[in-house]
Design an enzyme around this catalytic site. Structure first.
Site, mmCIF file in Angstrom:
data_model
loop_
_atom_site.group_PDB
_atom_site.id
_atom_site.type_symbol
_atom_site.label_atom_id
_atom_site.label_comp_id
_atom_site.label_asym_id
_atom_site.label_seq_id
_atom_site.Cartn_x
_atom_site.Cartn_y
_atom_site.Cartn_z
ATOM 1 N N ARG A 170 -10.130 7.281 3.332
ATOM 2 C CA ARG A 170 -9.456 6.148 2.673
ATOM 3 C C ARG A 170 -9.058 6.501 1.243
ATOM 4 O O ARG A 170 -7.998 6.113 0.775
ATOM 5 C CB ARG A 170 -10.363 4.916 2.671
ATOM 6 C CG ARG A 170 -10.290 4.148 3.988
ATOM 7 C CD ARG A 170 -11.489 3.265 4.164
ATOM 8 N NE ARG A 170 -11.566 2.204 3.183
ATOM 9 C CZ ARG A 170 -12.709 1.610 2.813
ATOM 10 N NH1 ARG A 170 -13.846 1.981 3.336
ATOM 11 N NH2 ARG A 170 -12.683 0.635 1.929
ATOM 12 N N ARG A 176 0.824 -1.215 0.000
ATOM 13 C CA ARG A 176 0.000 0.000 0.000
ATOM 14 C C ARG A 176 0.854 1.260 0.000
ATOM 15 O O ARG A 176 0.328 2.357 -0.095
ATOM 16 C CB ARG A 176 -0.821 0.075 1.285
ATOM 17 C CG ARG A 176 -2.109 -0.687 1.322
ATOM 18 C CD ARG A 176 -3.235 0.048 0.662
ATOM 19 N NE ARG A 176 -4.452 0.141 1.447
ATOM 20 C CZ ARG A 176 -5.295 -0.849 1.677
ATOM 21 N NH1 ARG A 176 -5.066 -2.037 1.219
ATOM 22 N NH2 ARG A 176 -6.378 -0.628 2.372
HETATM 23 P P1 ADP Z 1 -10.022 -1.162 1.247
HETATM 24 O O1 ADP Z 1 -9.059 -1.566 0.181
HETATM 25 O O2 ADP Z 1 -11.419 -1.366 0.850
HETATM 26 O O3 ADP Z 1 -9.735 0.181 1.864
HETATM 27 P P2 ADP Z 1 -8.907 -3.167 3.018
HETATM 28 O O4 ADP Z 1 -9.783 -4.237 3.505
HETATM 29 O O5 ADP Z 1 -7.864 -3.519 2.047
HETATM 30 O O6 ADP Z 1 -9.904 -2.074 2.489
HETATM 31 O O7 ADP Z 1 -8.202 -2.429 4.255
HETATM 32 C C1 ADP Z 1 -8.915 -1.922 5.349
HETATM 33 C C2 ADP Z 1 -7.990 -1.131 6.260
HETATM 34 O O8 ADP Z 1 -6.955 -1.984 6.766
HETATM 35 C C3 ADP Z 1 -7.249 0.017 5.580
HETATM 36 O O9 ADP Z 1 -8.017 1.188 5.556
HETATM 37 C C4 ADP Z 1 -6.016 0.137 6.475
HETATM 38 O O10 ADP Z 1 -6.308 0.791 7.678
HETATM 39 C C5 ADP Z 1 -5.697 -1.302 6.812
HETATM 40 N N1 ADP Z 1 -4.764 -1.934 5.837
HETATM 41 C C6 ADP Z 1 -5.039 -2.975 5.008
HETATM 42 N N2 ADP Z 1 -3.971 -3.308 4.273
HETATM 43 C C7 ADP Z 1 -2.978 -2.454 4.628
HETATM 44 C C8 ADP Z 1 -1.621 -2.273 4.213
HETATM 45 N N3 ADP Z 1 -1.062 -3.051 3.269
HETATM 46 N N4 ADP Z 1 -0.915 -1.273 4.805
HETATM 47 C C9 ADP Z 1 -1.450 -0.494 5.755
HETATM 48 N N5 ADP Z 1 -2.713 -0.608 6.181
HETATM 49 C C10 ADP Z 1 -3.485 -1.574 5.638
#
Ligand code: ADP
Length: 216
Positions: free
Chosen positions: A173, A88
């Site tokens: 987000r 991310r």
């Molecule tokens: P979306 O892609 O719909 O925002 P996710 O389910 O992938 O939702 O992620 C939900 C939350 O989990 C994110 O908003 C973040 O807080 C956290 N998160 C998930 N993956 C990561 C990552 N690779 N790095 C940092 N935070 C993460």
């Protein structure tokens, strides 16, 4: 296959990942699902991650890399993996590169799901998710509703709106995505591993990915 799925929240990474795992038996690794499981189970990891997630902010890179370092070494990853929601940030992408080198693994492709912003916003506010951590089927109140009494059609558990799917958290987000994650498109484009797909049809995206992987 070993691939990374990139795309804004709501671009459809989870849906496509599930189609790909059904297709060739590779595993879907969603850092979001892992984190939500940890929050629900009130583990140490969950307690550390909860606040960031509820505010729509990213969880610190060091926590994410700890999760991924052990997850990628589990036996089910030998058949391949679809990374959904990871990396991310640029530091996560750099750390992943080192980790894959250490494990002697090579990525096949990085797929960017390119979906217009108005479609994304509409999808996120109408999205609902099965509350059973082992199912997590995704629904949409308009295009793919759960049962009339709000239950999952696959497992019968209640279908819920995620805490980070309020309008405020969604806006946050998307901002976080633009600032921290969108630069990864250029990062992987430079490496020559990026395939950009502009489509809102999951079948079309799925077929496009299959064709890309066959072409090598
Ligand atoms: P979306 O892609 O719909 O925002 P996710 O389910 O992938 O939702 O992620 C939900 C939350 O989990 C994110 O908003 C973040 O807080 C956290 N998160 C998930 N993956 C990561 C990552 N690779 N790095 C940092 N935070 C993460």
């Amino acid at each position: 296959m070993r691939i990374i799925l990139l795309g804004a929240p709501g671009a459809g990474k989870g849906t496509i990942a599930k189609m790909l795992t059904d297709y060739d038996g590779s595993v879907q690794i969603s850092t979001g699902d892992i984190l939500r499981g940890a929050v629900k189970g009130a583990t140490e990891l969950g307690e550390k991650a909860r606040g960031y997630m509820e505010r729509g902010e990213l969880v610190p890179d060091s926590l994410i890399m700890e999760i991924m370092e052990s997850r990628l070494q589990e036996p089910d990853c030998r058949k391949g993996f679809i990374l959904d929601g990871f990396p991310r940030t640029i530091p996560q992408a750099d750390a992943l590169k080192n980790l894959l080198q250490k494990l002697h693994l090579k990525l096949d492709r990085v797929i960017n799901l390119d979906v217009p912003r108005d479609v994304i916003l509409d999808r996120l506010t109408t999205r609902r998710t099965c509350s059973n951590p082992n199912c997590q089927e995704i629904y949409n109140v308009k295009s793919k509703p759960p049962t009339p009494d709000g239950k999952c059609k696959k497992c019968g558990s209640p279908v819920i709106q995620r805490a980070d799917e309020t309008e405020e958290a969604i806006t946050k987000r998307l901002e976080t995505y633009n600032e921290k994650t969108a630069p990864l498109i250029q990062y992987y484009r430079k490496e020559g591993s990026l395939k950009n797909i502009s489509s809102t049809s999951s079948d079309e995206i799925f077929n496009n990915i299959k064709a890309t992987l066959k072409a090598g």
